[in-house]
Design a protein around this motif. Structure first.
Motif, mmCIF file in Angstrom:
data_model
loop_
_atom_site.group_PDB
_atom_site.id
_atom_site.type_symbol
_atom_site.label_atom_id
_atom_site.label_comp_id
_atom_site.label_asym_id
_atom_site.label_seq_id
_atom_site.Cartn_x
_atom_site.Cartn_y
_atom_site.Cartn_z
ATOM 1 N N ARG A 120 0.946 -1.184 -0.056
ATOM 2 C CA ARG A 120 -0.061 -0.038 0.041
ATOM 3 C C ARG A 120 0.784 1.318 0.076
ATOM 4 N NH1 ARG A 120 -2.658 1.004 5.021
ATOM 5 N NH2 ARG A 120 -3.469 2.659 3.857
ATOM 6 N N CYS A 121 1.852 1.243 0.548
ATOM 7 C CA CYS A 121 3.050 2.343 0.546
ATOM 8 C C CYS A 121 3.063 3.120 -0.660
ATOM 9 C CB CYS A 121 4.269 1.871 1.284
ATOM 10 S SG CYS A 121 5.384 3.356 1.468
ATOM 11 N N LEU A 122 3.062 4.268 -0.606
ATOM 12 C CA LEU A 122 3.402 4.985 -2.168
ATOM 13 C C LEU A 122 4.869 5.455 -2.210
ATOM 14 C CD1 LEU A 122 0.458 7.750 -1.280
ATOM 15 C CD2 LEU A 122 0.413 5.622 -2.704
ATOM 16 N N PHE A 123 6.006 4.915 -1.254
ATOM 17 C CA PHE A 123 7.116 5.129 -1.242
ATOM 18 C C PHE A 123 7.388 6.618 -1.850
ATOM 19 C CE2 PHE A 123 6.038 0.743 -2.836
ATOM 20 C CZ PHE A 123 6.555 0.212 -1.824
ATOM 21 N N CYS A 124 6.940 7.664 -1.035
ATOM 22 C CA CYS A 124 7.073 8.723 -1.114
ATOM 23 C C CYS A 124 8.528 9.249 -1.165
ATOM 24 C CB CYS A 124 6.277 9.754 0.186
ATOM 25 S SG CYS A 124 4.807 9.267 0.260
ATOM 26 N N HIS A 125 8.794 10.497 -2.116
ATOM 27 C CA HIS A 125 10.014 11.032 -2.097
ATOM 28 C C HIS A 125 10.009 12.026 -0.858
ATOM 29 C CE1 HIS A 125 13.481 12.702 -3.889
ATOM 30 N NE2 HIS A 125 13.093 13.938 -3.921
ATOM 31 N N ASP A 126 10.898 12.231 -0.333
ATOM 32 C CA ASP A 126 11.013 13.139 0.710
ATOM 33 C C ASP A 126 9.921 12.855 1.540
ATOM 34 O OD1 ASP A 126 13.020 14.853 -0.308
ATOM 35 O OD2 ASP A 126 11.760 16.387 -1.236
ATOM 36 N N ALA A 127 9.871 11.725 2.156
ATOM 37 C CA ALA A 127 8.714 10.845 2.899
ATOM 38 C C ALA A 127 8.883 11.457 4.185
ATOM 39 C CB ALA A 127 9.008 9.511 2.950
ATOM 40 N N PRO A 128 7.624 12.014 4.545
ATOM 41 C CA PRO A 128 7.338 12.703 5.771
ATOM 42 C C PRO A 128 7.486 11.798 7.010
ATOM 43 C CG PRO A 128 5.123 12.772 4.699
ATOM 44 C CD PRO A 128 6.175 12.102 3.688
ATOM 45 N N CYS A 129 7.123 10.595 6.776
ATOM 46 C CA CYS A 129 7.190 9.629 7.870
ATOM 47 C C CYS A 129 9.050 9.443 8.227
ATOM 48 C CB CYS A 129 6.928 8.373 7.589
ATOM 49 S SG CYS A 129 7.668 7.578 6.007
ATOM 50 N N VAL A 130 9.674 9.527 7.365
ATOM 51 C CA VAL A 130 11.331 9.597 7.650
ATOM 52 C C VAL A 130 11.704 10.835 8.638
ATOM 53 C CG1 VAL A 130 13.571 9.652 6.762
ATOM 54 C CG2 VAL A 130 11.541 8.328 5.480
ATOM 55 N N PRO B 242 -3.382 5.214 7.696
ATOM 56 C CA PRO B 242 -2.010 5.436 7.572
ATOM 57 C C PRO B 242 -1.305 4.197 7.303
ATOM 58 C CG PRO B 242 -2.605 5.881 9.576
ATOM 59 C CD PRO B 242 -3.899 5.748 9.050
ATOM 60 N N ILE B 243 -0.125 4.076 6.672
ATOM 61 C CA ILE B 243 0.719 2.847 6.658
ATOM 62 C C ILE B 243 1.009 2.304 8.301
ATOM 63 C CG2 ILE B 243 2.754 1.659 5.948
ATOM 64 C CD1 ILE B 243 0.828 2.366 3.625
ATOM 65 N N GLN B 244 0.904 1.098 8.301
ATOM 66 C CA GLN B 244 1.303 0.420 9.783
ATOM 67 C C GLN B 244 2.813 0.467 9.966
ATOM 68 O OE1 GLN B 244 -1.586 -2.339 11.751
ATOM 69 N NE2 GLN B 244 -2.671 -2.216 9.546
ATOM 70 N N ILE B 245 3.353 1.492 9.708
ATOM 71 C CA ILE B 245 4.980 1.508 9.977
ATOM 72 C C ILE B 245 5.463 0.727 11.151
ATOM 73 C CG2 ILE B 245 6.794 2.700 9.746
ATOM 74 C CD1 ILE B 245 5.066 5.152 8.699
ATOM 75 N N GLY B 246 5.022 0.991 12.282
ATOM 76 C CA GLY B 246 5.590 0.232 13.498
ATOM 77 C C GLY B 246 5.116 -1.357 13.378
ATOM 78 N N ALA C 35 2.624 11.033 10.681
ATOM 79 C CA ALA C 35 3.076 12.029 9.512
ATOM 80 C C ALA C 35 2.826 11.536 8.132
ATOM 81 C CB ALA C 35 4.378 12.256 9.783
ATOM 82 N N CYS C 36 2.459 9.947 8.134
ATOM 83 C CA CYS C 36 2.030 9.265 6.891
ATOM 84 C C CYS C 36 1.107 10.066 6.036
ATOM 85 C CB CYS C 36 1.695 7.912 7.106
ATOM 86 S SG CYS C 36 1.182 7.001 5.601
ATOM 87 N N VAL C 37 1.330 10.189 4.814
ATOM 88 C CA VAL C 37 0.431 11.258 3.879
ATOM 89 C C VAL C 37 -0.843 10.531 3.861
ATOM 90 C CG1 VAL C 37 2.448 11.921 2.574
ATOM 91 C CG2 VAL C 37 1.311 9.692 1.723
ATOM 92 N N PHE C 38 -1.181 9.320 4.152
ATOM 93 C CA PHE C 38 -2.478 8.736 3.934
ATOM 94 C C PHE C 38 -3.364 9.398 4.883
ATOM 95 C CE2 PHE C 38 -0.628 4.917 1.700
ATOM 96 C CZ PHE C 38 -1.550 4.960 0.804
ATOM 97 N N ASN C 39 -2.809 9.913 6.042
ATOM 98 C CA ASN C 39 -3.596 10.879 6.991
ATOM 99 C C ASN C 39 -4.436 11.817 6.230
ATOM 100 O OD1 ASN C 39 -3.003 9.671 9.699
ATOM 101 N ND2 ASN C 39 -1.229 9.922 8.965
HETATM 102 S S1 SF4 Z 1 4.525 8.631 4.284
HETATM 103 FE FE1 SF4 Z 1 3.322 6.822 4.271
HETATM 104 S S2 SF4 Z 1 3.013 6.259 2.042
HETATM 105 FE FE2 SF4 Z 1 4.753 7.898 2.303
HETATM 106 S S3 SF4 Z 1 6.487 6.426 2.269
HETATM 107 FE FE3 SF4 Z 1 5.776 7.071 4.433
HETATM 108 S S4 SF4 Z 1 4.822 5.139 5.054
HETATM 109 FE FE4 SF4 Z 1 4.869 5.241 2.704
#
Ligand code: SF4
Ligand SMILES: Cc1cc2nc3c(=O)[nH]c(=O)nc-3n(C[C@H](O)[C@H](O)[C@H](O)COP(=O)(O)OP(=O)(O)OC[C@H]3O[C@@H](n4cnc5c(N)ncnc54)[C@H](O)[C@@H]3O)c2cc1C
Length: 445
Positions: free
Chosen positions: A32-42, A103-107, A93-97
């Motif tokens: 499901r992850c969008l593999f965002c460039h400049d990902a806000p989750c990071v 949001p992606i269940q990163i944890g 911070a995941c963009v899905f919010n």
């Molecule tokens: S913000 Fe959400 S969708 Fe984007 S890379 Fe991180 S986990 Fe994936």
């Protein structure tokens, strides 16, 4: 060296609140992850794990690669996957919010990869080429473990001085058992030590068994990761009655042995932070029928996370807002708390006194600061017991660094890890530039 805990501990009654993902669920979630460039989750992760990269690896079936990506940035990635308040960090911070989708269940994905690494015994890191330099680490909690591992990768020998019998700090003694149990934290510490070249001196308290002068004489640099101290006291009448305890003290008792709840029907937790919320959920899970929080403010001003408060309420927690306790009463042990309502400026409201029956009261009103342990070392500044450091953890005294709760005032495990790793890199730079405790001209107070 790493103490074993009794098999029968109160914490063993807890099951995981957040269930792990099955492998197929992990794959679906990762896809499901969008593999965002400049990902806000990071950006939101204090250790800046490359989240899209590790998720992409899970999606392609490469759990080993995913685990390596995580541990590269956060060697305590296994415990952080369980303990991190992801709701206010990466997941929050995941963009899905913003797309009003879950949001992606990163944890949970991080847990999937890091648990697998532990199960399979995967190892990723080796010590760097020996530099001949030795670094002392004071305290064996997350900050020092992360710093020591990074220092080993950079080739420096390490010695951890820990006043307890076991490592892990609050990761072992404090984290709510519905997130992680004590033995898992100790297993993680062993996993970190497997890099080799980290000597552990347990039951060695700096300031009592080892002096600061010993450290400065015997080591090229020192990292201080001593965390916070004992629960703060309320300084109220009756506080010494049996049945009145500090919340962190009680949580440790519950995690490492018997919670001592026989006969406890009504418990009160004083405070509105995350420790108070954890304690309430733990008391309720262990079968205390009535658990009430006394908090001097309102729901909007409480320090605890909203998601933790929602979970405590769902577990049955009661609350008295804008209420403080003024005394603990009882013949031979606690029987009741004297309470009074307060206004927005915390001034007592006339005629609002009442008593609250209780068999147990836990004080969750903060922890003491241990910076005084460094008092007298020229160049080191303390602010209300917190060690002042720059962004790299440098204290101002050549070769001396600090990080984690003792320097940030009390945050999360992931902050302690980030600060420990940053300090390790700064120590490496200072030593490479001819600095450290033995630098010509370093002051010895
Ligand atoms: S913000 Fe959400 S969708 Fe984007 S890379 Fe991180 S986990 Fe994936
Ligand atoms: C009840 C509770 C629940 C928590 N829950 C969470 C959570 O769910 N998620 C999360 O991310 N964070 C949580 N935290 C916060 C987290 O545990 C801390 O931020 C983190 O452990 C800090 O790591 P540290 O290494 O700085 O300190 P600590 O973990 O406190 O470790 C410090 C170590 O130093 C040792 N030490 C102290 N003085 C000396 C000395 N003079 N000589 C030798 N050794 C010494 C101590 O024994 C200890 O082992 C919680 C905290 C508490 C109190």
């Amino acid at each position: 060296m790493l103490a074993e805990f009794p098999a029968q501990r109160s914490e063993t009654a807890f099951t995981d609140y957040k269930l792990p993902l099955y492998p197929a669920q992990a794959t679906v979630e990762a896809e499901r992850c969008l593999f965002c460039h400049d990902a806000p989750c990071v950006v939101a992760c204090p250790t800046h794990i490359d989240i899209p990269q590790f998720i992409r690896k899970i999606a392609s079936g490469n759990d080993r690669g995913a685990a390596k990506t995580i541990f590269e940035s956060n060697i305590l990635g296994m415990s952080c996957a369980r303990a991190c308040p992801v709701e206010v960090l990466c997941v929050g911070a995941c963009v899905f919010n913003d797309l009003h989708e879950p949001p992606i269940q990163i944890g949970k994905l991080q847990r999937h990869a890091t648990d697998r690494a532990f199960e399979e015994g995967w190892r990723f890191f080796e010590a760097g080429a020996p530099t001949g330099r030795r670094v002392a680490l004071v305290g064996g909690g997350p900050a020092s473990l992360a710093a020591a591992h990074e220092l080993r990768r950079l080739g420096h020998l390490c010695t951890i001085f820990e006043r307890r019998e076991f490592l892990g700090g609050l990761n072992t003694t404090g984290i709510a058992p519905h997130k992680m149990k004590a033995d898992r934290s100790v297993t993680e510490a062993e996993w970190v030590l497997a890099i080799g070249g980290i000597e552990v001196r347990s039951c060695a308290e700096v300031g009592r068994d080892v002096t600061l002068e010993d450290l400065e004489r015997d080591f090229d640099a020192v990292f201080v990761g001593i965390g916070l101290g004992a629960d703060s006291r309320a300084k109220l009448l009756g506080e010494d009655l049996p049945g009145v305890l500090g919340a962190v003290e009680w949580i440790e008792r519950m995690k490492l042995g018997d919670a001592g709840l026989a006969g406890v029907r009504r418990a009160v937790v004083v405070g509105g932070g995350n420790t108070a919320l954890d304690a309430m959920r733990e008391l309720l899970t262990l079968g205390v029928p009535q658990v009430t929080m006394l908090y001097r403010g309102t729901e909007d001003s409480m320090g605890g996370y909203v998601h933790e408060w929602q979970a405590a309420k769902a577990a049955g927690a009661r609350v008295e807002w804008r209420t403080v306790t003024t005394a603990f009463e009882g013949a031979n042990r606690l029987e009741r708390l004297r309470c009074v309502r307060v206004d927005a400026s915390r001034a007592p409201l006339a005629g609002s006194d009442f008593t609250l029956a209780a068999d147990l009261a836990l004080l969750a009103i903060g922890q003491s600061k241990l910076g005084a342990a460094l008092a007298g070392l020229a160049g080191i500044t303390l602010e209300s017991g917190i060690v002042r450091v720059d962004a790299q953890g440098f204290t101002g005294r050549p070769g001396w660094y600090a990080g984690g709760d003792c320097a940030n005032g009390g945050k999360e495990v992931v902050n302690a890890v980030a600060e420990g790793m940053a300090a390790a890199r700064a120590i490496d730079r200072e030593l490479a530039n001819g600095g450290g405790t033995k630098r010509k001209g370093a002051h010895h107070a």
